[in-house]
Design an enzyme around this catalytic site. Structure first.
Site, PDB file in Angstrom:
ATOM      1  N   HIS A 173       3.597   0.132 -37.214  1.00 43.72           N
ATOM      2  CA  HIS A 173       3.581  -1.171 -36.543  1.00 43.72           C
ATOM      3  C   HIS A 173       4.683  -2.099 -37.046  1.00 43.72           C
ATOM      4  CE1 HIS A 173       0.937  -2.678 -39.895  1.00 43.72           C
ATOM      5  NE2 HIS A 173       1.497  -3.828 -39.593  1.00 43.72           N
TER       6      HIS A 173
ATOM      7  N   SER B 243       2.368  -5.007 -45.024  1.00 42.70           N
ATOM      8  CA  SER B 243       2.303  -3.784 -44.214  1.00 42.70           C
ATOM      9  C   SER B 243       3.446  -2.833 -44.497  1.00 42.70           C
ATOM     10  CB  SER B 243       2.351  -4.144 -42.735  1.00 42.70           C
ATOM     11  OG  SER B 243       1.176  -4.799 -42.373  1.00 42.70           O
TER      12      SER B 243
ATOM     13  N   GLY C 269       2.223  -9.129 -44.005  1.00 45.97           N
ATOM     14  CA  GLY C 269       3.539  -9.080 -44.649  1.00 45.97           C
ATOM     15  C   GLY C 269       3.641  -7.967 -45.680  1.00 45.97           C
TER      16      GLY C 269
ATOM     17  N   ASP D 290      -0.439   5.197 -38.182  1.00 43.89           N
ATOM     18  CA  ASP D 290       0.429   4.040 -38.428  1.00 43.89           C
ATOM     19  C   ASP D 290       1.474   4.388 -39.488  1.00 43.89           C
ATOM     20  OD1 ASP D 290       1.428   1.495 -38.318  1.00 43.89           O
ATOM     21  OD2 ASP D 290      -0.224   0.562 -39.442  1.00 43.89           O
TER      22      ASP D 290
HETATM   23  C1  4AZ Z   1      -1.629  -7.693 -41.422  1.00 44.92           C
HETATM   24  O1  4AZ Z   1      -1.918  -8.584 -40.632  1.00 44.92           O
HETATM   25  C2  4AZ Z   1      -2.642  -7.204 -42.388  1.00 44.92           C
HETATM   26  N1  4AZ Z   1      -6.316  -6.830 -45.746  1.00 44.92           N
HETATM   27  C3  4AZ Z   1      -2.279  -6.294 -43.357  1.00 44.92           C
HETATM   28  C4  4AZ Z   1      -3.225  -5.854 -44.267  1.00 44.92           C
HETATM   29  C5  4AZ Z   1      -4.519  -6.306 -44.195  1.00 44.92           C
HETATM   30  C6  4AZ Z   1      -4.882  -7.218 -43.219  1.00 44.92           C
HETATM   31  C7  4AZ Z   1      -3.932  -7.668 -42.307  1.00 44.92           C
HETATM   32  C8  4AZ Z   1      -5.522  -5.799 -45.176  1.00 44.92           C
HETATM   33  O2  4AZ Z   1      -0.504  -7.186 -41.403  1.00 44.92           O
END
Ligand code: 4AZ
Length: 246
Positions: A48, A194, A192, A96
């Protein structure tokens, strides 16, 4: 990272900052995601994190995103390979994972230093309850925006059946992902982070066992972070990265 601490220099040398700008624009690159260096010319990140037609670069060996540091290496991304079964629904993100091929010559892109090193790939499943590490420049408990300094936290691998219980994530979980964190809340990855690493110790090496993927907000009770299960994608990673012998 919610509930994290500053990373000391050289402690997470495989951490990547993935940065983008609109194609051919004069604007500066903006950090959007994390990533993990797995070979000199290859970075693993979340699927993503790959948005269409952007110029991409990675920054390695960095702790503070706002400063130019002597340890950092900035390398352009030549190609982003999104997993063919990547799929996003209202409830979850499946498969992902993506690979970034870096610019370089003769199979050398990132230079290995004390501050830039590759993480190993895992070769087996690890036990529930094992303590592992997450890191990133994502949102913290104070700010909701990203952190300037790279942060890390310890999380525990959570049993898959437990995490698929109705009061946690239910049936949207599949075997391309796993949960890690603390069911009490308070320590977690966040927006952020991710694509960045969840690493665990396996045979005295740090192995990239997961990639930060999704979750219901951050740090909430019974809503742990969900991570891409790297062991599910080992054959894909090997076949996509070996064609170029780098
Ligand atoms: C996000 O929005 C996101 N708590 C990444 C990780 C988590 C939640 C949201 C895990 O990219």
């Amino acid at each position: 990272i919610f509930g994290g601490l500053k990373v000391p220099p050289g402690a997470v040398p495989w951490q990547v900052s993935l940065q983008v700008k609109p194609k051919n624009s004069n604007r500066r690159f903006t950090p959007i995601c994390g990533g993990v260096l797995i070979k000199s010319c290859w970075v693993l990140t979340a699927g993503h994190c790959i948005q269409s037609s952007m110029d991409r670069q990675v920054v390695l060996g960095s702790l503070s995103l706002n400063d130019v540091e002597p340890t950092e290496q900035v390398i352009q991304v030549q190609e982003a390979i999104l997993h063919e079964n990547y799929r996003e629904t209202r409830e979850a993100v499946y498969n992902d994972i993506a690979l970034l091929r870096l610019e370089g010559t003769d199979g050398i892109c990132a230079n290995e230093t004390q501050f830039v090193k590759t993480a190993c790939l895992p070769d087996a499943q690890l036990p529930d309850g094992m303590e592992c590490k997450i890191s990133g420049w994502g949102a913290t408990e104070e700010s909701q925006t990203g952190s300037n300094h790279l942060l890390e936290a310890n999380v525990m691998l959570i049993n898959q059946e437990k995490c698929a219980e109705p009061d946690i994530y239910g049936r949207v979980l599949d075997d391309t992902m796993f949960c890690a964190g603390h069911l009490m809340g308070g320590v977690d990855s966040c927006q952020g982070d991710s694509g960045g690493p969840l690493t665990c110790e396996q045979n005295t090496n740090s192995v990239v066992y997961g990639l930060v993927s999704w979750g219901d907000k951050c740090g909430r009770k019974n809503k742990p972070g969900v991570y891409t299960r790297v062991t599910h994608f080992l054959d894909w990673i090997k076949s996509e990265t070996q064609a170029e012998s780098s």
